[in-house]
Structures are given as C-alpha cells and as structure tokens.
Design a protein around this motif. Structure first.
Motif, short mmCIF file in Angstrom:
data_model
loop_
_atom_site.label_atom_id
_atom_site.label_comp_id
_atom_site.label_asym_id
_atom_site.label_seq_id
_atom_site.Cartn_x
_atom_site.Cartn_y
_atom_site.Cartn_z
N LYS A 152 0.83 -1.35 0.00
CA LYS A 152 -0.14 0.12 0.22
C LYS A 152 0.71 1.20 0.12
O LYS A 152 0.45 2.24 -0.38
CB LYS A 152 -0.90 0.13 1.15
N ARG A 153 1.91 1.08 0.63
CA ARG A 153 2.99 2.31 0.51
C ARG A 153 3.46 2.64 -0.86
O ARG A 153 4.09 1.68 -1.57
CB ARG A 153 4.11 2.23 1.48
N ASN A 154 3.57 4.00 -1.13
CA ASN A 154 3.71 4.14 -2.64
C ASN A 154 5.41 4.43 -2.75
O ASN A 154 5.89 4.63 -3.89
CB ASN A 154 3.11 5.34 -3.32
N GLU A 158 3.81 -3.95 -7.14
CA GLU A 158 2.97 -2.90 -7.45
C GLU A 158 2.57 -2.17 -5.89
O GLU A 158 1.81 -2.58 -5.11
CB GLU A 158 1.55 -3.58 -7.79
N ARG A 159 3.15 -0.67 -6.36
CA ARG A 159 3.05 0.15 -5.07
C ARG A 159 1.78 0.63 -4.96
O ARG A 159 1.11 1.25 -6.11
CB ARG A 159 4.13 0.91 -4.80
N GLY A 160 1.33 1.34 -3.85
CA GLY A 160 0.02 2.08 -3.77
C GLY A 160 -1.29 1.20 -4.06
O GLY A 160 -1.98 1.77 -4.52
N HIS A 173 -6.46 0.96 -5.94
CA HIS A 173 -5.26 1.62 -6.09
C HIS A 173 -5.40 2.87 -5.64
O HIS A 173 -6.28 3.58 -5.84
CB HIS A 173 -5.10 1.71 -7.86
N SER A 209 -4.11 6.74 -4.45
CA SER A 209 -3.59 7.99 -4.83
C SER A 209 -2.24 8.39 -4.09
O SER A 209 -1.99 7.58 -3.09
CB SER A 209 -4.49 9.36 -5.03
N ASP A 210 -1.53 9.23 -4.33
CA ASP A 210 -0.28 9.33 -3.56
C ASP A 210 -0.44 9.84 -1.96
O ASP A 210 -0.01 9.34 -1.20
CB ASP A 210 0.56 10.72 -4.10
N SER A 258 -1.47 6.95 -0.16
CA SER A 258 -0.36 5.67 -0.01
C SER A 258 0.77 6.14 0.79
O SER A 258 1.65 5.59 1.03
CB SER A 258 0.06 5.29 -1.55
#
Lengths: 679, 679
Positions: free
Chosen positions: B43-45, B140-142, B169, B171-172, B175
């Motif tokens: 989940k972290r971007n 796959e981040r975020g 998915h 947004s910044d 995440s």
C-alpha cells in the motif's frame, strides 16, 4: 581540449576515444574527480554482445577489487584452476594428458585467473563509472573523431586548450556494419574487426551517409606477422574430452593445436590452428573461415575424443602477429593505450589485462596534473613504465605463439624445424603464467629504487611491484580486513606506517616524532594537499598498522595516537593491528611484508598500487625529497593540521563516583578487557 | 485467487500482500517458477528510505548466498566482529568495559553477522526477483487490499480459485502519510509506523480520497507489552567512546541502557532506554519523542564519554513487547509471515531475519503444491516449523529485553527487583548469539528424525538443522568450490551421495547399484519428476562427493560414473572430490560432515537447505518412503533415464597409431598425470 561538433564548439579536460577496456578504465579513474570534465566516445553504436577478449589475470582482479567491481565480476566469471597439457603419447601416438599445472601459481595473489567476456567487463566498468560520477559520465556512442589538430605553441601552457577535435555523430548505418558481415550462417562473427582484415577493408564496411570519406589514421605500429591463421569458437560443447572445463594446450600429432578456455555460462572457447596460410602483407578471403570449418578442424585435433557443439555463440579468426608503437604519447597531451599501441595474438589472455592496466597507470596521473597537484613531467612516467610492459608482452607472445603453432617433437627427440619439445613448452608456459605479478616499474621520479630508499626495511615488498594485501584487524571494530579493501582506489597516495608495537613507549615516541613532522604546516603532507580538498587525507592518506603482541590490544585507545596525521579524528579506517582475528586467523602482516617489528618501516604506495618508496620512521627527509620530486605546492596555502579539531579524551575529573586521580584507576575499563569466547 | 480491481476481475496463483522482507523473499522464491503467476502489492507508494531493521544473522547471509545476492549485500554491509559489554565499575561506579565476546561465535557459519538497512536488503531482493522472472515480477505500489473472501466449499479443490480479493489503487496522498508525520524537525521519523501508535492511529494518518473508510483488520495476536519505552537513532556520531564501531551493551549506573550497532556508511544505530513509561493498553504522546530528546538521554548514558551527532538520519521509538499469532495459515490457502504473525522488540536483531526465513521456508512449498509436484499436506509443515521458531524468538526476546531494561546489580550483589547480574546478562546474550544456527525443524513428513533415518552415517549433520557448506574440488575443472555455491537455491531437493573412494571397485559397485535403482523408470526420481521438466535434475538433483586419497584423481573420468543419475551427461556440476585444492587447501568434507569414508552416506537436503534424511547407499526403500510421503506422481509419465543419451567413451579401437587393444595402454593419458607445480 576544444571539441567541434554539429556547428557547436565546447571544451573538455579529457576526451577518451574508444570505450573498450582501456578507454573505460581511463573513464573510471576520471569519474572519481568531479572537478575534471571528461567525455568518452565510441564510433560503434552498441555494446559488444559477444566474443572478443575474456581472460582476467590476477593483477586485473586485484585492480577490480580496488575500484569496487570484483565481487560482481567474480560472481559471473568462470574460474580456472588447472592447465592440462595434451600431446601425442610417445608410445602410441595417441592424444595423451602429459601434465597438469595450476593455472595461477599458488601464492602469487589472493585471486586466481578467471574468464569473463569483454562485454560484461565493460558493463561493470561503465556501471561503476556512472556511480562514481553521480550519473554524469556515460559513453557517447555513434560518435566518431574526424580530425585532430594540435597547436604546438600552446602545449606547455597549463590553462590552454591546444588540441582541437572535430566529432561526427553517426547514423545507425554509419556506426555498425551490415548484419551480413557481423553474422554468418546465423552465428555472430568477429572477423569484421579481426586482424584478418586490413584497416582499409574494415573501414569500408561502414557506410557514410554523406559524400565524406573516412580517413583511416592509425598510429604507426611496428612488428611482425606470421603466416599462421587461427580460428576462435565460443561454444557449448558436447564432448567426452575429460578436460573440457580446464584450460588445455592440445598438440595433436598431425592435425595442429587447440587451446581450451572454459568460459562462463557453460561456454568454452577454443583457439584452433587452421590449415590456411597467408603471406606477409596479404589478407585472407574471409569467406573461407566459417564456424563450421573451424569446428571441423578442431574435431580432428580432439580425435578420438568427440566434439560437437550444442550452440556456437561467436567465432572469429586471426593472424598471429605482434606490433608495438614507438611512442605512447605526444606533448604530454595525447596518449595511446591498449590496442592502439600494442597488438598481439590473444591466446596468452593478456591483451585486455594489459590494456586496462595501461590506463590504470595513466588515469590518476592525468588527474594529478590537470588538478595542478603534480607537475606535468609526471606524465612522462606513463610511457616509461608501460612501454616496457608492452615490449615484454610482445616478446612473450612471439615465443608463446610459436610454441602453439609448432608440431610436437616426436619420440625420437630429433630437433626438426618447427617442432617443439614438451619441456620447452612447459617452461615458456610457466613464464607467462605470472598472472601480471612480475610487472616491475623501473626507477624514476615516481619509483625510488636506487636513491633515497631502504628496500631492506620491507624486504618482501619489492619497490616497483604492486603492493599486495595482508590481513589486518581494524583497531576500532575488531573486524578482520584485507588491507587492500581498506585502502581502495581513491586517487590518494598511501603512506603506510608500520611503527611496531607502540605499547612500548620508545616505539610510540618514534611514531609521535614522525607525526609531529607530518603535522607541521611547512612539510609535504600539509604543503601538497590543497586546503580545498575533501579531507587532509585526500592526496596523501596515512594508514598505520601497529604490531601487537602480549599486551592487550585494548590498552591503547584511538585518542592515544597522535592526531590528526596518524589518527584522523572520527575516521576509524586509519589504524589497524597485526593481530589474531576472531574468525579469520592471523594475518601476520609484518612477516608477510618482511618488516622487522623492532625497526618498522614507512611504505609509500602509489594511487595505482605500486610500491614507490620504503623508508624508516625517521626518514622524513627522504619522504620530503620523494614527494618534492613531482608534486606542486598547493596554491591555496595547503592543509595545515590545525584545521582539524582533535578528539579529546573523556573528562575523567568530572566522572561520577571517582575515588581519586590515580591514572591507573582512570583507565579501569582498559585492564578489564577479556575475550570471553563462548563455544 | 480471484482479484477484483477497477471493475476488472483477474486470477492469480499467488498474491503477496506487503513488500517487506518477508513478502519479497516469498516473491523471490516464486520468481523462480515461470509456470506460477505471482503478484506482490504494497500500500505504501515508495521504498523505505531509512531506518527500520538492519541486522543480518549468519543464517540469513547463507540464504542470501544461496539465492545469489550475498556478494552485493556483503559489499555494502557493516560487518560486526566483537561485542563489548560496558557497565559501572564495581570500584569506581564509572562506565567500564567489563568484557568482550566475538559477535558471531567462531565456527558457527562461514558468514559473520552484518548490518545493512532494510531498504537496501529489499532493493537487492527485488533486483534478484526481477532477474529471475525475466523482468515480470515487480512490486505494485500504492495498491491496498480492501476485502478478502474465502469460499470454504472450494478450498480443497486444486483447480479452484476459492479466494476473492478486492484491490484498490491508491492516490499518492492515500499511500503515504503527510511529511509532517514522516519528518520531524528535518529528521526522518519512523514513529508513524512504530509500536508507539495503535493500528487505528496509524491508519488515520493515511488520507482517503473518497468517502470509504479503511477497515482495520489485524490478525489476532497475543502477547505482552511492558511499560518500557525505547528510542532509536541512526546517526553519524562524534564521540570519544572507544567502542563506537563495535556492538556494545552499555548499562550505566543511573541513566539507563544503550545498545550500539555500527552500521554501513559510517552510521551508528543507538537503542536508548527512555525515561518515559506507558501503561498497558495506552499509547504515548508521540510528540514527546524527538531525535533531540533521545540523543540527550544517550549522552547521559555515555558520560563521561562525549556523544554528539554530525548527522541524524532517522529516529523512532518503540514499546518493548512481544506478540504472536495462534496460527500461521488457513485452509492451506492463506498464510501469514513476518510481522503479521510475530512482533517483538528490535534489539536482538532477529525480526527481519525471522521474517525472511519464514517465507524462505514457505515459498518452495507453495510452488510444489501449485505445480502439482507435492500434496497439499506439505503446506502444513510451514506452520509446524515456523511457529516453534517464532515462539522461541518471542521467549528469548522477552528475556533479552528485560536484561536491557534492568539496572546493573550493584557491587554488593544484593538481588534487588529489576536488577541483573553481569553473568546472567552474558549468558542470555550468548544464547541469542547463535546467529540463526540453532533452528532445528521437528520430525515431520519432510524431516525424518526418528523413523527411517540413519543420523549416525553423517554424525555432524544434524537432521532438521540447515545443511552447512564444506569446500570440495570440482572433478571436471579442478576448481575449489564451497559446496553451497554449487547447490544454490533452485527449488530442487538435493540428494547428496557420499560414496567414499570409488577408485576402489567395491565402493564403485555400491554406487552403480544405487544408480541402477535411480535410473529405473518406476522409482522415485523418474516417477516424481514431470517429463515436462527442464531437466531430470529439476526436482531431485543428485550431486556426488567422492572421497579421494592416494590414487590419482585423474584415474577416473566422468564417463566412468553411472549415467544419467550420477553423472548427468555434459553437466559438470554433478561430481565433486573431497581433495586438496591448488589454492584453497583441503576442505575435508567427509570429516566436516562426520561421514565414514568406508561407509558413505546419502544426505537429502530440502530446497530451503535443511537436512531432511540421512541413509546408506543401499537404503533405496527409505528414500522411496521419504519422497512417497509428500510427493505426487507426475501425470505425464515421469522422466525415465532412457530419455537422456549417454556420453560414450572415446572410440579407442579407431584411434590412430594404436599398438594393441590392451586396456591398460588404452588409458595411457590417465597414468601419465602428474602435478607439475611451478614455484
């Protein structure tokens, strides 16, 4: 240098032409100096994918360790341990293993010779160069030098740009020959860039988009070319030959010779003597040399062992010949290195090594002169040192190639023309098996062999040869370290101080006397190090290796050593101990270097790792004389010791629960040290 | 598994939630099986930039070597060699070094514990995963899992997708928490993801773009939390404390404790006992814990040694507490690993190690079951094996943390509450200093400890513990190799055959009898290896280590060994010799493993390197029984030996100049072998 391209003109400190191993090693050096602008160009538009050189001798691997790419290369490379000699059995005439020797003579180096294709070496050199330069220094591909002019009236002016070079950005068609030349019957071919083609023939393969013609300019090289032709195959073999994963020299009775080189990724390289002969000055019809015809010749040599290929990755051919330029540089401004000044046959596996070692010698000297740290005369040592190496290599290669091209002497021992005896073969082979360790730079301003030096103080560290690593223990962390990994390539001279066991007061006093000299603002360390340097250790880096016996290692603390010249405050990589380690045994560094523990020594190691000077701890005049020979005084006043705040010992007088001021109690933590080894 | 995202639905064999060390090690395993589809989300971007875990024990480094990332990590890491204990001097009350022990007990492993920040470990795991998967498997981040449903009626059907997961998915902003939380007074803070915040508090830091609320679902974990609070600082120190580059346990008389961990890039981590206390179930006001306040506390412990920071890179705080889930998996379909099932305090440096070792145990089992090579019951051994490890760790951490939070016992030796004696401290420290080597998987279908096994045949290779490496010599190339590097992580079981000195005919006969069994189409090797495998060694890889003494190594050729089960034609990594090497001495492998040279042994090593079974060369029934316990017969008829063409010896009868058909002359090359060592 002034660079003209696409109607624009720019300047650059160093332009490297050719991104092969020699060019990339030069770029790697220069990437370490952010104040020097450097570009590297190559007319070919892609990296090499296959073939070309693959041999790495021990000296090159030591250099790779020092610049930081050894681990990655070693992980990919094929290691070699044994050389097997195969010859016709005197009794049966049948192919027979007549001897084995280790491939790297045991004890020569910590690293044994290995094999990895040139394109991977170039990749790791480029990656490391990119890292050092913070992403700035990348190879500009498809860029070709068209003209080069030297204004001789400016060559001696440090600030001038006396060289003007025109560059052309090539199209894809201009920068790579057609695939019909680079691929034959589906197999990649290296013939288009081999010695089987003349320079003119090779250049003709490159199209020109405009009407301009490429002017072929090659440095004048002198030498000989034999009429022997050899083929090379990089393949995955299917064979019952027992030594296919060893380096082998195979002489068959009637079908010629083969050399076997086990490569990475299960590949094997075969060097195969071909039946073709070519007269002096002529070139072969290249269509006659195909992967298939080379393989057929090899099969005859291997018989009755079978040899098939499950895959052929690359092939090429070459004439045996050796050529050397008469000069390695001009006006201390233009320098030749690698294939541009010495070419020879590939079987000894020395070409790529010598090329990289050329510019490993040159790169730091260029930087020193460009930065104004050293006098331009320093650059003269490049030709002086590397030309001798090239000449020795050329001479060895001539002998070595002849041995391979000659027939084995029959069992009757009669000396026919062109036949060679086994004993002779083994002897020459062993000479070339020095793995780069016999390179010995001669007496010069940089290497003090005869004058002002005391070889006897470190009898096993020959002045002129490369400094070798011994294991030591880091005083601050107690980790066991190979000294070479603690004094990696940074551009600094290393002044290695071996003061003996400084727990003995008279030996500590000697070290303090030396330090007091080094701390002075008017002596070489302060004088030659610009105040603008990153640190006082940037130009001359002092590392101390103390000897240790009987008294506990913990008895002395870092702040008990003289600061800042011996212990640079808060830098824990300056003082090491010649001591037993927890996990790796004892390095016995003093013994390895032949240094008397009661006498000690100061060893000066050049930025390219060669031993330059050996003196005693009192010989500050000899050190002064050495550096004075080629260094220039810093224009900004130098880097006096007083700029560095000292680390102070703890303020014991304010410590809690302190019973009295007795010094022996003040150091209670020191005498309580014990190693509680838990098994 | 069915995955719903953005109105689309897809399926995937394995979805890994969380790209920390545990998730990445699982991804690394699965990247080696191109026929399994795998995704990994987080989940972290962004990658971690600082802080978090940093300790690597020897077992983890062995795993890194096996998967191919050791060299790169070792090059970056800070090695540790010595642990120093500092306590108030009984006489003066002043901080005193009371003992030193090696940081990794000598002899435990070829690798000594090292320190490298988690983000670099993750980088190397990701790079290697990308390489293995040909660029397919990337994090796959975020991407956040929102709901998970299990259709229990389908869980036992091999072909079904019983799990449905909804992914979002982000947004910044969704995440990553705001910089006001991740950076405090210009210094990166890890408190926003530490145990000082509740799960609800942590989730509240992440914004949601829509009206949806994040449902906080945590696996139920049971355990205890003390009221002790610790701070962590990653800093470049300026100090006169002599052991700042060693791991230190410092107990001050009145100001609490500090643990020192020397990190890479001249950083040092300090774990500092803070004066704050927090009641059970409550959380601290996080604004009270700043880098500055932690440093002040550390300075008091170090006194009279000085401690300043030239740079603080990261700080955080944590409660001491230990928690463990009751289960590591559900329905053989959902598995927990790493922080999701065990959390504890960081000082023992075990968290990241145990997390990666969890999924190093799990990954290959998932692959075996998904590929239909093994029965689903194999997956039960994951919980069986790793829960014991987690429980042991939690128990150790409870004791270890207490020792650090307790005050040192005074010189009168009176046992006050919360005080600890030096002896006790050293003892517990040493227990935890096993570097991961004491992990011993219990008796199960996978580890035959009590039944059908013969531990006595390899007395120094405890069944259940990890297989350790010894140096051997490759028969084909004569290179000296650490056996571990020749049997790296590929997913295969290793059947290591120790036949003794097969130059003796009766021992060769035993090996041939074993080989004849392995070659049969109806026995385990043929039966359990799908015909569609890349090779007959893909599932069970047989490697032979022959003992060698007196008779020349060259006396036997590879084609003299039974094919294809012992010598797989043209594969030069199947037969090794326990012999002296040219450059690295003698490995004495038989002695190291406790194998009698006259008796021999067959050792089965699992894909994750644990010793599973030890039997004699005749015990084919026990091998059959072992693999029969969890393997499934290949549906495509298996991989019979007859599919592999044998390597034939040379056709001596057609060899040139052959005098007669006498076999002893036919092998002329063998008796002529000699080692011409040139010094």
């Amino acid at each position: 240098m002034t660079v003209k391209q696409n109607d624009t003109t720019s300047t650059v400190d160093v332009l490297i032409i050719g991104a092969g191993p020699a060019g990339l090693m030069a770029a790697n050096w220069l990437s370490r100096f952010p104040d020097i602008t450097t570009r590297i160009i190559d007319k070919r538009n892609g990296n090499l994918e296959n073939g070309q050189a693959d041999g790495l001798n021990s000296r090159t691997l030591e250099i790779f360790e020092s610049i930081g790419i050894y681990e990655m290369i070693s992980k990919e490379a094929s290691r070699m341990s044994e050389i097997a000699f195969w010859n016709p059995c005197p009794d049966t005439g049948r192919l027979t293993r007549t001897g084995c020797i280790p491939d790297t003579i045991p004890g020569l180096s910590r690293f044994q010779q290995a094999i990895l294709h040139q394109n991977r070496i170039e990749k790791h050199l480029m990656d490391n160069t990119l890292l050092n330069s913070n992403g700035k220094l990348v190879v500009e591909r498809g860029v070709s030098p068209e003209t080069l002019k030297i204004d001789e009236s400016l060559v001696d002016s440090q600030a001038a740009y006396p060289i003007t070079l025109e560059l052309k950005h090539l199209s894809d068609a201009e920068s790579m020959p057609d695939e019909s030349v680079t691929k034959v019957a589906g197999i990649k071919s290296g013939i288009f860039r081999s010695s089987l083609m003349s320079a003119e023939q090779e250049e003709a393969l490159y199209k020109r988009d405009d009407d301009s013609r490429m002017e072929v300019v090659k440095a004048k090289m002198e030498g000989e070319q034999t009429n022997y032709v050899w083929g090379v195959l990089d393949m995955i073999p299917l064979t019952n030959f027992p030594d296919i994963r060893k380096r082998c020299a195979i002489h068959s009775a009637k079908s010629g010779s083969v050399m076997v080189i086990p490569q990475e990724r299960n590949l094997v390289r075969l060097y195969i003597q071909l039946p073709q002969r070519v007269k002096q000055g002529e070139y072969l019809d290249r269509s006659k040399i195909t992967a298939d015809s080379i393989l057929k010749t090899a099969q005859a040599v291997f018989f009755p062992y079978t040899l098939e290929a499950s895959r052929i990755e690359w092939f090429t051919g070459y004439h045996i010949g050796q050529r050397l330029t008469s000069s390695f540089g001009k006006h201390r401004r233009v320098f030749l290195a690698g294939d541009a000044c010495h070419t020879h046959s590939p079987k000894a596996g020395q070409g790529m090594n010598t090329s990289m070692q050329d510019t490993f010698n040159l790169g730091w000297k260029l930087a020193y002169v460009l930065r104004g740290v050293a006098k331009p005369e320093l650059l003269d040592t490049y030709t002086g040192e590397r030309q001798v190496v090239a000449k020795t290599l050329i001479e060895f290669d001539t002998k070595f190639s002849k041995l391979f091209s000659g027939k084995p002497r029959g069992r009757d021992g009669i000396e026919e023309e062109d036949t060679i005896s086994l004993e002779e073969f083994h002897k020459v082979f062993a000479t070339g098996n020095d793995s780069g360790m016999s390179i010995d730079y001669g007496d010069s301003q940089l290497v003090h062999k005869s004058k002002s030096t005391k070889q006897a103080l470190a009898i096993k560290l020959p002045i002129g040869k490369r400094f070798f690593s011994a294991q030591v223990v880091n005083m601050a962390s107690a980790t066991s370290d190979q000294l070479a990994t603690r004094i990696p390539t940074t551009g600094a001279f290393r002044l290695l101080v071996f003061p003996g066991n400084v727990a003995e007061p008279d030996l500590m006093l000697r070290l303090k006397t030396l330090a007091a000299y080094l701390d002075r603002p008017d002596t070489f360390l302060s004088k030659y190090t610009p105040r603008s340097s990153k640190g006082r250790d940037e130009i001359i880096d002092i590392v101390t290796i103390r000897e240790y016996h009987s008294s506990p290692r913990g008895n002395l603390q870092l702040y008990d050593f003289p600061q800042p010249s011996i212990f640079l405050p808060h830098n824990y990589q300056k003082i090491f101990v010649d001591d037993e380690s927890y996990h790796m045994g004892h390095g016995h560094a003093y013994d390895a270097y032949g240094i008397d523990k009661a006498v000690g020594a100061v060893v000066v190691v050049r930025p390219d790792q060669h031993v330059s000077l050996i003196v005693g701890l009192e010989d500050t005049d000899l050190l002064e004389d050495y550096f004075g020979g080629f260094m220039r005084e810093a224009q900004d006043g130098g880097f006096p010791a007083e700029l560095i705040p000292k680390m102070q010992p703890p303020a014991w007088e304010t410590a809690p629960s302190e019973p009295d001021n007795n010094a022996s109690v003040l150091r209670a933590q020191d005498i309580a040290v014990e190693k509680l080894v838990i098994a």
